[in-house]
Every structure is written in C-alpha cells, then in structure tokens.
Design a protein around this motif. Structure first.
Motif, PDB file in Angstrom:
ATOM      1  N   TYR A 177       0.843  -1.189   0.000  1.00  0.00           N
ATOM      2  CA  TYR A 177       0.000   0.000   0.000  1.00  0.00           C
ATOM      3  C   TYR A 177       0.881   1.244   0.000  1.00  0.00           C
ATOM      4  CZ  TYR A 177      -3.770   3.209   0.962  1.00  0.00           C
ATOM      5  OH  TYR A 177      -4.675   4.236   0.854  1.00  0.00           O
ATOM      6  N   SER A 178       0.568   2.163  -0.898  1.00  0.00           N
ATOM      7  CA  SER A 178       1.296   3.430  -1.004  1.00  0.00           C
ATOM      8  C   SER A 178       0.424   4.539  -0.453  1.00  0.00           C
ATOM      9  CB  SER A 178       1.627   3.718  -2.475  1.00  0.00           C
ATOM     10  OG  SER A 178       2.054   5.054  -2.623  1.00  0.00           O
ATOM     11  N   GLU A 179       0.916   5.207   0.570  1.00  0.00           N
ATOM     12  CA  GLU A 179       0.202   6.362   1.127  1.00  0.00           C
ATOM     13  C   GLU A 179       0.091   7.458   0.074  1.00  0.00           C
ATOM     14  OE1 GLU A 179      -1.211   6.644   4.140  1.00  0.00           O
ATOM     15  OE2 GLU A 179      -0.571   4.629   4.735  1.00  0.00           O
ATOM     16  N   TRP A 231      -0.019   7.210  -3.313  1.00  0.00           N
ATOM     17  CA  TRP A 231      -0.981   6.885  -4.358  1.00  0.00           C
ATOM     18  C   TRP A 231      -2.333   6.445  -3.803  1.00  0.00           C
ATOM     19  CZ3 TRP A 231       0.277   8.745  -8.841  1.00  0.00           C
ATOM     20  CH2 TRP A 231       1.618   8.844  -9.196  1.00  0.00           C
ATOM     21  N   GLU A 232      -2.376   6.153  -2.505  1.00  0.00           N
ATOM     22  CA  GLU A 232      -3.589   5.696  -1.823  1.00  0.00           C
ATOM     23  C   GLU A 232      -4.178   4.439  -2.452  1.00  0.00           C
ATOM     24  OE1 GLU A 232      -6.152   9.125  -1.651  1.00  0.00           O
ATOM     25  OE2 GLU A 232      -5.031   9.970   0.027  1.00  0.00           O
ATOM     26  N   GLU A 233      -3.286   3.533  -2.818  1.00  0.00           N
ATOM     27  CA  GLU A 233      -3.692   2.240  -3.365  1.00  0.00           C
ATOM     28  C   GLU A 233      -2.521   1.279  -3.287  1.00  0.00           C
ATOM     29  OE1 GLU A 233      -4.794   2.719  -7.467  1.00  0.00           O
ATOM     30  OE2 GLU A 233      -2.821   3.345  -8.069  1.00  0.00           O
TER      31      GLU A 233
END
Length: 141
Positions: A127-129, A131-133
């Motif tokens: 999970y990438s904070e 990119w929020e995905e």
C-alpha cells in the motif's frame, strides 16, 4: 569471475528448486495451509516457512525470494525477512492460490498448479500512502 559465480549460483538454485517441487505439493494441501493460516512466523521461523513455498537466499545482508521453478527474483528485502503470515488460500482442482503478508507491509500472492506444485505466477504489492492504493513492488517502499 563474477559471471562464473553468478552462473554457479543459478545452477545451485536450479537443483535446489527441483527438490522443492515435490515437497511443495504436501505444503499446498488444505490441511497444511489451514493449520498455518493466520499464524505469524518471525525471524528464523519466517525464513523456514517462506522457504517451503519459494526459495530463500541471503546475500550481503539482503534477503531474496526466488521462484524455484525458473530462478526469477520474486522479492528482495533490504532489512531482511522478519515476519511472514499466511493470510489466505484458495484451492481449486487446478490452481492453489496462497496470499502471504511479508514484514507487515507486502502482500505476496503465489499461484501454484495444484497437481504439480509448480508456480504459475507471483505478484507482490504494497500500500502506497502517496498513491492511496496497492502498487506492485519487488522490495519494500
């Protein structure tokens, strides 16, 4: 010289991987997977667990996970393999899917042919904070 060492390393990895294939069929049974689902394995136990399903190698303080069928790099962990959990699995007549959570960050999905234990595909994502995905990775963000 480096090329020769790399070639020898790949040959050793190939022969080690062939021994893994027969063992994997037992590790992919419903009984085996249900007994470890949701259990968190740490440090040496995490290494032993993941080495049952992929090939684990450590070099220069970096831990590498390889596909035992073709020697391709699946994931590398600069801070080492510290924790592994079998999050879920799904077994069909042809494919067994296993989802691992690695170091509480990376979701590693591996699909095996149920009858042979050979790997069909591997995917890892985190999970990438920003990119929020979840995004595909081969190492921790």
């Amino acid at each position: 010289m480096r090329q020769i060492l790399l070639t020898l390393s790949m040959i050793c990895l190939f022969f080690t991987s062939q021994a893994h294939v027969g063992e994997k069929i037992n590790q992919l049974s419903r009984t085996s997977l249900s007994s470890i689902k949701g259990t968190s394995f740490q440090n040496d136990d995490a290494v032993k667990l993941i080495d049952d399903y992929l090939v684990f190698n450590q070099e220069n303080q970096v831990d590498y996970l390889y596909n035992p069928n073709n020697g391709e790099l699946v994931l590398y962990l600069k801070d080492g393999l510290q924790k592994v959990e079998v999050m879920d699995y799904h077994i069909t007549s042809q494919i067994t899917n296993v989802d691992f959570k690695v170091n509480d960050k990376i979701i590693l999905h591996v699909s095996y042919y149920t009858d042979s234990g050979k790997i069909l595909l591997t995917r890892s994502k985190q999970y990438s904070e920003f990119w929020e995905e979840y995004i595909p990775v081969i190492t921790e963000l």
